[in-house]
Design a protein around this motif. Structure first.
Motif, PDB file in Angstrom:
ATOM      1  N   ARG A 163       0.835  -1.202   0.000  1.00 36.46           N
ATOM      2  CA  ARG A 163       0.000   0.000   0.000  1.00 36.46           C
ATOM      3  C   ARG A 163       0.870   1.254   0.000  1.00 36.46           C
ATOM      4  O   ARG A 163       0.682   2.174   0.799  1.00 36.46           O
ATOM      5  CB  ARG A 163      -0.953   0.010   1.206  1.00 36.46           C
ATOM      6  N   GLU A 190      -3.610   4.759   4.038  1.00 38.34           N
ATOM      7  CA  GLU A 190      -3.978   4.527   5.426  1.00 38.34           C
ATOM      8  C   GLU A 190      -5.419   4.977   5.653  1.00 38.34           C
ATOM      9  O   GLU A 190      -5.793   6.088   5.260  1.00 38.34           O
ATOM     10  CB  GLU A 190      -3.050   5.313   6.368  1.00 38.34           C
ATOM     11  N   ASN A 191      -6.208   4.102   6.303  1.00 40.87           N
ATOM     12  CA  ASN A 191      -7.586   4.461   6.673  1.00 40.87           C
ATOM     13  C   ASN A 191      -8.376   5.024   5.493  1.00 40.87           C
ATOM     14  O   ASN A 191      -8.972   6.097   5.556  1.00 40.87           O
ATOM     15  CB  ASN A 191      -7.596   5.466   7.829  1.00 40.87           C
ATOM     16  N   GLU A 192      -8.316   4.275   4.389  1.00 41.08           N
ATOM     17  CA  GLU A 192      -9.110   4.591   3.196  1.00 41.08           C
ATOM     18  C   GLU A 192      -8.720   5.900   2.514  1.00 41.08           C
ATOM     19  O   GLU A 192      -9.500   6.474   1.767  1.00 41.08           O
ATOM     20  CB  GLU A 192     -10.611   4.641   3.523  1.00 41.08           C
ATOM     21  N   ARG A 193      -7.516   6.400   2.761  1.00 37.78           N
ATOM     22  CA  ARG A 193      -7.057   7.567   2.016  1.00 37.78           C
ATOM     23  C   ARG A 193      -5.546   7.535   1.925  1.00 37.78           C
ATOM     24  O   ARG A 193      -4.862   6.839   2.663  1.00 37.78           O
ATOM     25  CB  ARG A 193      -7.553   8.885   2.641  1.00 37.78           C
ATOM     26  N   GLU A 224      -3.338  14.597   3.263  1.00 34.60           N
ATOM     27  CA  GLU A 224      -4.324  13.548   3.036  1.00 34.60           C
ATOM     28  C   GLU A 224      -5.103  13.860   1.759  1.00 34.60           C
ATOM     29  O   GLU A 224      -5.599  14.974   1.577  1.00 34.60           O
ATOM     30  CB  GLU A 224      -5.287  13.448   4.220  1.00 34.60           C
ATOM     31  N   TYR A 227      -9.285  10.054  -1.251  1.00 32.83           N
ATOM     32  CA  TYR A 227     -10.053   9.205  -0.336  1.00 32.83           C
ATOM     33  C   TYR A 227     -10.733   8.062  -1.109  1.00 32.83           C
ATOM     34  O   TYR A 227     -11.380   8.289  -2.140  1.00 32.83           O
ATOM     35  CB  TYR A 227     -11.108  10.034   0.389  1.00 32.83           C
ATOM     36  N   LYS A 230      -8.253   2.875  -3.593  1.00 32.00           N
ATOM     37  CA  LYS A 230      -7.512   1.730  -3.082  1.00 32.00           C
ATOM     38  C   LYS A 230      -6.416   1.302  -4.056  1.00 32.00           C
ATOM     39  O   LYS A 230      -6.653   1.261  -5.270  1.00 32.00           O
ATOM     40  CB  LYS A 230      -8.464   0.562  -2.810  1.00 32.00           C
TER      41      LYS A 230
END
Length: 357
Positions: A163, A190-193, A224, A227, A230
């Protein structure tokens, strides 16, 4: 009821026995022939064993619906030769009751087969190709340029398994114009973003008047962005990957819809994994009712040969339509869903009317 259950178990046992034989034979034949062609390109005993395993898994994925039909043909021929089928009818069992074990088992096994496509089982062919070319799973994807929402993204290197992305540049658009550029040598999902580390941001000004602000450069430890983008879906969709799990295909479908891009390839793959396998169940009903119950009235060799050829033709037709629909020539709804629906209607008609003859 007890007698009906014994008949059910008897027929189900013979069907499962022949299914195991056919699955093992076809899988081993497919994997063995492929191995003989490529054995000299594989180095090491472990690599060869893994290659055979992956090829066998791919053969299983490709041929399992067809083996359900083959096993039914062999089971009914066995019941005819042993006069068990005539005995069942003489004892008062209907064709529907004798057919019930095939319907129930093939339905449950088809659901299990579809469920397997929710795992990495679908990557077997890709894993075999990687072994053949001396590659490892999780190789780095290089020089990706994609569009997501209102941003254009360039990624120098993408490592889906970790990732992680390196040399990433994000060109963010606003009102149809370039708004800002985010640079970074590394980004993590990380954490969908995505979090761009040690990012450099170039903000383009809106030229509303003379003497306004010019370009502005900022530096931040982490930015960040992107979002829900993936990494595995990124490489799958934008590199034309052919191997998805059902979940990944659905995520790819939602991503493509959100971006207003063509979803035909992903739709055809989703239908191929979730709808097409049921052709075996419907074909079992149709072919079972077309096989006469008496050995004297027909040449069993030729009838089994003809039915096997019919099953191969239908399976080949579905596979051909799948490949054509992926190329964009035929809509997958016509190439898969419509044909399976017609087969289901024919099977229902045969079950309701031919089983009473």
């Amino acid at each position: 009821m007890a007698h009906a259950m014994r008949m059910f178990r008897y027929v189900a046992w013979i069907y499962l026995k022949y299914l195991f034989i056919v699955v093992f034979a076809l899988t081993f034949l497919f994997a063995g022939l492929d191995y003989l062609q490529n054995a000299d390109r594989l180095e090491g005993f472990n690599i060869k064993i893994l290659y055979i395993f992956y090829k066998g898994s791919y053969a299983f994925d490709l041929l399992f619906p067809l083996t359900l039909v083959f096993a039914m043909i062999m089971t009914k021929i066995d019941l005819i030769r042993s006069n068990a089928l005539v005995s069942f009818y003489a004892l008062g069992y209907s064709k529907k009751e004798v057919l019930r074990p095939f319907i129930l088992l093939s339905f449950l096994l088809t659901l299990l087969y579809i469920g397997m496509h929710c795992t990495t089982f679908v990557d077997a062919e890709l894993s075999a190709k990687n072994l053949l070319h001396g590659k490892k799973n999780g190789v780095v994807k290089k020089n990706l340029f994609v569009k997501y929402d209102r941003s254009y993204i360039y990624i120098g290197e993408l490592i889906p398994e970790k990732r992680e992305a390196r040399d990433i540049r994000i060109y963010e658009m606003k009102n149809g114009e370039l708004h800002r550029i985010v640079y970074g040598m590394k980004a993590d999902f990380e954490n969908e973003r995505w979090v761009v580390k040690d990012a450099k941001i170039v903000v383009k000004p809106l030229f509303e008047r003379l003497g306004g602000k010019g370009f502005r450069i900022e530096s931040k430890e982490g930015v960040e962005t992107l979002y829900g983008f993936k990494p595995k879906i990124l490489t799958s969709v934008f590199e034309g990957k052919q191997f998805y799990t059902i979940q990944a295909a659905y995520e790819a479908f939602k991503l493509l819809v959100a971006q207003g891009l063509d979803t035909q390839k992903v739709r055809s793959l989703l239908y191929h994994m979730t709808v097409t396998p049921f052709f075996a169940l419907f074909l079992i009903v149709i072919l079972f009712l077309f096989i006469p119950p008496y050995a004297r009235s027909v040449n069993l060799f030729w009838i089994s040969f003809a039915l096997t050829g019919t099953a191969l033709f239908v399976w080949g037709l579905f596979y051909l339509l799948f490949r054509i629909s992926r190329s964009g020539v035929v809509a997958p709804e016509y190439g898969s869903v419509a044909i399976v629906s017609l087969l289901a209607l024919f099977a229902l008609h045969s079950y309701l009317f031919r089983s009473e003859r």
